[in-house]
Motif scaffolding. Structure first.
Motif, PDB file in Angstrom:
ATOM      1  N   GLN A  14       0.829  -1.174   0.104  1.00 29.90           N
ATOM      2  CA  GLN A  14      -0.313   0.057   0.429  1.00 29.90           C
ATOM      3  C   GLN A  14       0.770   1.360   0.295  1.00 29.90           C
ATOM      4  O   GLN A  14       1.520   1.452   1.141  1.00 29.90           O
ATOM      5  CB  GLN A  14      -1.153  -0.025   1.651  1.00 29.90           C
ATOM      6  N   PRO A  15       1.324   2.120  -1.519  1.00 30.77           N
ATOM      7  CA  PRO A  15       1.750   2.699  -1.369  1.00 30.77           C
ATOM      8  C   PRO A  15       1.090   3.969  -0.160  1.00 30.77           C
ATOM      9  O   PRO A  15      -0.162   3.917  -0.444  1.00 30.77           O
ATOM     10  CB  PRO A  15       1.950   3.626  -2.710  1.00 30.77           C
ATOM     11  N   SER A  16       1.874   5.114   0.263  1.00 31.86           N
ATOM     12  CA  SER A  16       1.373   6.265   0.696  1.00 31.86           C
ATOM     13  C   SER A  16       0.133   6.722  -0.216  1.00 31.86           C
ATOM     14  O   SER A  16       0.385   6.802  -0.986  1.00 31.86           O
ATOM     15  CB  SER A  16       2.798   7.416   1.196  1.00 31.86           C
ATOM     16  N   ARG A  17      -0.499   7.589   0.129  1.00 28.67           N
ATOM     17  CA  ARG A  17      -1.732   8.362  -0.380  1.00 28.67           C
ATOM     18  C   ARG A  17      -0.763   8.927  -0.901  1.00 28.67           C
ATOM     19  O   ARG A  17      -2.071   9.637  -2.097  1.00 28.67           O
ATOM     20  CB  ARG A  17      -2.843   8.865   0.824  1.00 28.67           C
ATOM     21  N   ASP A  18      -0.482   9.831  -0.800  1.00 26.98           N
ATOM     22  CA  ASP A  18       0.481  11.304  -1.973  1.00 26.98           C
ATOM     23  C   ASP A  18       1.803  10.202  -2.436  1.00 26.98           C
ATOM     24  O   ASP A  18       2.211  11.707  -2.653  1.00 26.98           O
ATOM     25  CB  ASP A  18       1.002  11.920  -0.022  1.00 26.98           C
ATOM     26  N   LEU A  19       1.800   9.187  -2.861  1.00 24.53           N
ATOM     27  CA  LEU A  19       3.156   9.067  -3.788  1.00 24.53           C
ATOM     28  C   LEU A  19       2.939  10.450  -4.539  1.00 24.53           C
ATOM     29  O   LEU A  19       2.105  10.159  -5.584  1.00 24.53           O
ATOM     30  CB  LEU A  19       3.059   7.348  -3.737  1.00 24.53           C
ATOM     31  N   GLY A  20       3.736  10.949  -5.337  1.00 26.93           N
ATOM     32  CA  GLY A  20       3.013  11.614  -6.557  1.00 26.93           C
ATOM     33  C   GLY A  20       2.967  12.782  -6.540  1.00 26.93           C
ATOM     34  O   GLY A  20       2.507  13.994  -7.097  1.00 26.93           O
ATOM     35  N   VAL A  21       3.198  13.650  -5.046  1.00 25.04           N
ATOM     36  CA  VAL A  21       2.622  14.804  -4.312  1.00 25.04           C
ATOM     37  C   VAL A  21       4.451  15.424  -4.136  1.00 25.04           C
ATOM     38  O   VAL A  21       4.961  14.634  -4.089  1.00 25.04           O
ATOM     39  CB  VAL A  21       1.999  14.709  -3.500  1.00 25.04           C
ATOM     40  N   PRO A  22       4.028  16.691  -5.531  1.00 23.90           N
ATOM     41  CA  PRO A  22       5.471  17.591  -5.574  1.00 23.90           C
ATOM     42  C   PRO A  22       5.440  17.494  -3.827  1.00 23.90           C
ATOM     43  O   PRO A  22       4.513  17.932  -3.205  1.00 23.90           O
ATOM     44  CB  PRO A  22       5.261  18.245  -6.380  1.00 23.90           C
ATOM     45  N   PRO A  23       6.912  18.120  -3.222  1.00 26.37           N
ATOM     46  CA  PRO A  23       6.683  18.159  -1.512  1.00 26.37           C
ATOM     47  C   PRO A  23       6.274  19.221  -1.110  1.00 26.37           C
ATOM     48  O   PRO A  23       5.740  20.182  -0.177  1.00 26.37           O
ATOM     49  CB  PRO A  23       8.644  18.226  -1.646  1.00 26.37           C
ATOM     50  N   ARG A  26       3.087  18.451  -0.230  1.00 24.32           N
ATOM     51  CA  ARG A  26       2.382  17.899   0.347  1.00 24.32           C
ATOM     52  C   ARG A  26       1.759  18.220   1.384  1.00 24.32           C
ATOM     53  O   ARG A  26       0.834  17.695   2.067  1.00 24.32           O
ATOM     54  CB  ARG A  26       3.946  16.944   0.545  1.00 24.32           C
ATOM     55  N   GLU A  33      -0.063  11.646   4.505  1.00 21.49           N
ATOM     56  CA  GLU A  33       0.376  10.247   5.742  1.00 21.49           C
ATOM     57  C   GLU A  33       2.040  10.601   6.276  1.00 21.49           C
ATOM     58  O   GLU A  33       2.326  10.892   5.469  1.00 21.49           O
ATOM     59  CB  GLU A  33       0.658   9.070   5.034  1.00 21.49           C
TER      60      GLU A  33
END
Lengths: 246, 334
Positions: A14-23, A26, A33
């Motif tokens: 379960q990759p983090s929900r915010d994977l792919g959100v730029p820093p 975030r 998460e």
């Protein structure tokens, strides 16, 4: 392991929900998460808040047995001070801390980078923008509340009261919980307005009381406009009666 | 020699002409690619997507290059700090992508172990540096038993050990290099060759590529690109290596070719390792940290396997990395 095994071991990522959100985005992402750093900061911050409330405001809690012990839940109260979120969230279970999110005004807590980092790393707040159309954001929040599951700390009046009296509860609360098996815990906070009304820079040493009511359930309420209004009204009455109780 | 001296070593930054040459090369390439990109963007062949990507990549390189070069030149202490930060960032990305980050206790143990490894490197304590790997594996294996929740034990423990091995133990060898006074040109050459290796594989693959290397793992890679990079990178490593290792046992041709082949082959395998991880997880980039590149790991994956392998090759051929220097600067047993 044979194919007939009733419970074959399997790996599930379960990759983090915010994977792919730029820093830089975030902090204000509704899918944020907590990582290790955020977890440590949350624990430190809320430990400090508990101490502060006890020493500076001699926080008294009645109905503590009604405080939620498991997820999901939504805990709500009247809103007249920035201290309210501290009072309402401080005594929630420590082990659930990373999954408890104060829902905070985006324009106050998530516009400036420094404040935004504080809101995400210390408070663990999620933003909601009041002036924009927020039904989409509410749908995202509802989805997260149910699927994670999560706990939300929110103020259905939508803003801090300027004179300490309680305003009408908005139906947005209903959009989160109507038709779902999520307890809503109504609370009343007394003394926070006197300690730190809107505009106050430094809180005064005033006593604060938190009255926790019995959880309300809206699993049978229809998830539509009338249902949302009903949730808001029922919850408002519950908070009102806590205010009037001795 | 105290540990403070390891942070105050700026006067030796350009002791080797190779360091100067490599830094000038990187700076020159970045400077020259600016007009090249402008030309490409002006041209008709470029669409908006390509333009944006080229600019993002260029800007990211302008940012990343100093992050690699400056700590290496600044001194051994800063090198160790930079490697520790890189290890932690790589682990954080891996943990977020696999979901391992929800195991806070395990993640904390990995972070502490990474810090311990880099402490051993800073201290020039080779015994501890080597001992930490098996010991940490043990700690990670028993660490979550206290939680008494066997469900998912194998997955979380295996992921934590893989993350520790690749991003902690592997990269920490870069830090230990800094115990040798002449580490600067070696590390700069390694980074230079590894990044060039990626570019060679890409360019040769684009021009000559016919046969897919591993279509299910990384559809863009070709056998031609891979072999081209192997030859070209080996050439670069041998060429620079003749000067960097002049007068030492590493100077011999066969050893330099071996070094070059290792850098190129392991660099490409590191890339494929990360591709396999991403394929299995079903994601394209590890994160969105570096615009145009993806995550930190998407940029540094090639170094993961190169660092320990090259370290132990040199450690075997040369008379022990850091062994002729003061040992155990902080823990000082003698």
């Amino acid at each position: 392991m044979s194919a007939e095994s009733p419970n074959p071991p399997s790996w599930q990522y379960q990759p983090s929900r915010d994977l792919g959100v730029p820093p830089q985005d975030r902090a204000r992402s509704l899918q944020r998460e907590s990582g290790l750093v955020a977890t440590l900061l949350h624990q430190l911050w809320w430990a400090w808040v508990r101490l502060y409330l006890r020493l500076a405001h001699r926080l008294q809690i009645s109905g503590a047995e009604n405080l939620p012990r498991k997820l999901p839940f939504v805990i709500v109260a009247n809103h007249a001070s920035h201290l309210d979120v501290l009072v309402l969230a401080a005594r929630l279970p420590v082990r659930l801390r990373d999954h408890i999110f104060p829902v905070a005004a985006g324009d106050v807590f998530f516009e400036r980078p420094g404040v935004s980092l504080f809101a995400s790393l210390c408070l663990n707040a999620l933003p909601i923008w009041r002036k924009r159309n927020c039904s989409h954001a509410l749908a995202d929040l509802r989805q997260r509340l149910l699927s994670e599951p999560a706990g939300f700390v929110l103020f259905p009046e939508g803003k801090r009261s300027r004179d300490g009296t309680m305003d009408r509860f908005k139906p947005g609360l209903g959009m989160l919980v109507a038709g779902a098996d999520v307890p809503v815990i109504p609370c009343h906070i007394a003394g926070a307005f006197e300690a730190a009304p809107p505009g106050a820079r430094i809180p005064r040493w005033r006593k604060i009381k938190l009255h926790v009511g019995q959880p309300l359930h809206f699993a049978q309420t229809s998830n539509d406009r009338p249902g949302w209004d009903q949730v808001a009204q029922t919850t408002q009455q519950a908070v009102q009666s806590l205010a009037e109780a001795p | 020699m105290s540990v403070l001296d390891r942070f105050l070593d700026l006067e030796h930054a350009f002791d080797s002409n190779i360091s100067l040459l490599l830094v000038a090369l990187v700076g020159g390439v970045l400077a020259l690619s600016l007009p090249a990109i402008v030309l490409v963007c002006r041209g008709r062949a470029a669409d908006d997507k390509l333009r944006v990507e080229l600019w993002q990549r260029w800007r990211s390189w302008v940012f990343i290059s100093p992050c690699i070069v400056v700590p290496i030149l600044a001194g051994p202490g800063w090198t160790v700090v930079a490697v520790a930060v890189l290890s932690l960032l790589c682990y954080a990305e891996f943990a977020r992508a696999t979901g391992l980050f929800r195991e806070k206790l395990l993640s904390l143990l990995v972070v502490l172990s990474v810090l311990a490894l880099n402490f051993a490197a800073l201290d020039n304590w080779y015994g501890l540096f080597v001992a930490l790997f098996p010991l940490t594996v043990g700690v990670l294996a028993v660490g979550t038993i206290v939680q008494d929740s066997p469900k998912g034990y194998l997955q979380r423990t295996a992921l934590a050990i893989l993350g520790y091995a690749l991003f902690g133990a592997g990269l920490a060898h870069l830090a230990f290099f800094s115990n040798e006074p002449g580490y600067r040109p070696v590390l700069l050459l390694l980074f230079f060759a590894v990044e060039l290796n990626d570019i060679f594989a890409f360019c040769v693959g684009k021009t000559l590529g016919r046969h897919k290397l591993a279509p299910h793992t990384s559809p863009g890679k070709t056998i031609e690109g891979s072999l081209g990079a192997l030859v070209l990178t080996t050439g670069v490593v041998v060429g620079f290596g003749r000067v960097v290792f002049a007068g030492s046992a590493m100077e011999s041709w066969p050893l330099l070719v071996l070094l070059g082949v290792m850098v190129s082959a392991l660099g490409q395998l590191g890339d494929l390792t990360l591709s396999s991880i991403k394929r299995d997880l079903g994601i394209k980039d590890m994160s969105a940290t570096i615009p145009g590149h993806g995550g930190i790991l998407d940029r540094f994956n090639s170094m993961l396997l190169v660092a320990p392998a090259v370290f132990h090759l040199l450690n075997y051929v040369l008379p022990g990395i850091g062994q002729a220097q003061a040992q155990r600067l902080m823990t000082g047993a003698g």
